[in-house]
Scaffold this motif. Structure first.
Motif, mmCIF file in Angstrom:
data_model
loop_
_atom_site.group_PDB
_atom_site.id
_atom_site.type_symbol
_atom_site.label_atom_id
_atom_site.label_comp_id
_atom_site.label_asym_id
_atom_site.label_seq_id
_atom_site.Cartn_x
_atom_site.Cartn_y
_atom_site.Cartn_z
ATOM 1 N N PHE A 65 0.912 -1.103 0.092
ATOM 2 C CA PHE A 65 -0.117 0.124 -0.041
ATOM 3 C C PHE A 65 0.705 1.369 -0.044
ATOM 4 O O PHE A 65 0.502 2.133 -0.489
ATOM 5 C CB PHE A 65 -1.130 0.126 1.180
ATOM 6 N N THR A 113 -0.527 4.295 -2.025
ATOM 7 C CA THR A 113 -0.631 5.580 -1.501
ATOM 8 C C THR A 113 0.735 5.907 -0.693
ATOM 9 O O THR A 113 1.572 5.243 -1.200
ATOM 10 C CB THR A 113 -1.864 5.417 -0.433
ATOM 11 N N LYS A 159 -0.308 7.123 4.838
ATOM 12 C CA LYS A 159 -1.693 6.504 4.937
ATOM 13 C C LYS A 159 -1.705 4.873 4.647
ATOM 14 O O LYS A 159 -3.129 4.584 4.372
ATOM 15 C CB LYS A 159 -2.444 7.204 3.674
ATOM 16 N N TYR A 213 -5.488 2.427 4.474
ATOM 17 C CA TYR A 213 -5.872 1.893 3.358
ATOM 18 C C TYR A 213 -5.761 0.130 3.711
ATOM 19 O O TYR A 213 -6.578 -0.607 3.013
ATOM 20 C CB TYR A 213 -5.042 2.058 2.174
ATOM 21 N N ALA A 256 -12.485 4.133 5.324
ATOM 22 C CA ALA A 256 -12.016 4.907 4.113
ATOM 23 C C ALA A 256 -12.270 6.453 4.399
ATOM 24 O O ALA A 256 -11.410 7.277 3.706
ATOM 25 C CB ALA A 256 -12.998 4.552 2.832
ATOM 26 N N ALA A 277 -9.182 7.266 5.967
ATOM 27 C CA ALA A 277 -8.084 7.376 5.078
ATOM 28 C C ALA A 277 -8.057 8.538 4.049
ATOM 29 O O ALA A 277 -6.998 9.037 3.646
ATOM 30 C CB ALA A 277 -8.066 5.921 4.361
#
Length: 149
Positions: free
Chosen positions: A11, A16, A20, A24, A133, A136
């Motif tokens: 991730f 990202t 973050k 995620y 989300a 995030a």
């Protein structure tokens, strides 16, 4: 721990930023859990349980994977968003509502059909994914310091 670090790395490097990646990863875990929990809901709703045994068993293995993945993710997010000085108090505040959800879910297995309960749990995982989300996409990227008086 063995799965969490490679997932974080994927991730952080591909999707990202490093700041973050935990958020995620949590969204991924909740979506995967929701899809896995929908398998027994669909199988028990539409067919006989013995026909879908392997699919349901595999979905429960995936759920256990997601539960194991959520512990290091939760620890990382807790250290990021909850100030150290207030962690104990904040975590204790959420014990009562969490226990109420557990008792409600246990009671629901006596009142509703199994497929409805699995569908409800799948829906709650979707809600958790949406809430995660939103964290995030809009939450702070660094831990905020709180001054003690």
């Amino acid at each position: 721990g063995i799965v969490f670090q490679p997932l974080e790395h994927i991730f952080a490097t591909k999707i990202t930023t490093k700041e973050k990646a935990s958020e995620y990863s949590a969204v991924f875990a909740y979506i995967m859990a929701a899809m896995s929990m929908s398998v027994p809901a669909i199988c028990l709703c539409c067919t006989e349980a013995s026909v879908c045994f392997e699919k349901v068993l595999l979905s429960f293995v995936v759920i256990e994977f997601c539960v194991g993945l959520s512990s290091p993710i939760a620890g990382t997010l807790r250290s990021k968003y909850v100030p150290d000085a207030y962690q104990g108090a904040i975590m204790n505040i959420f014990r009562l509502p969490l226990n109420a959800v557990v008792v409600s879910g246990t009671y629901a297995t006596d009142v509703f059909d199994q497929y409805k309960v699995y569908g409800l749990v799948s829906g709650l995982f979707v809600v958790a994914a949406i809430l995660q989300a939103s964290l995030a996409l809009g939450g702070p990227s660094e831990k905020k310091q709180v001054k003690k008086d």
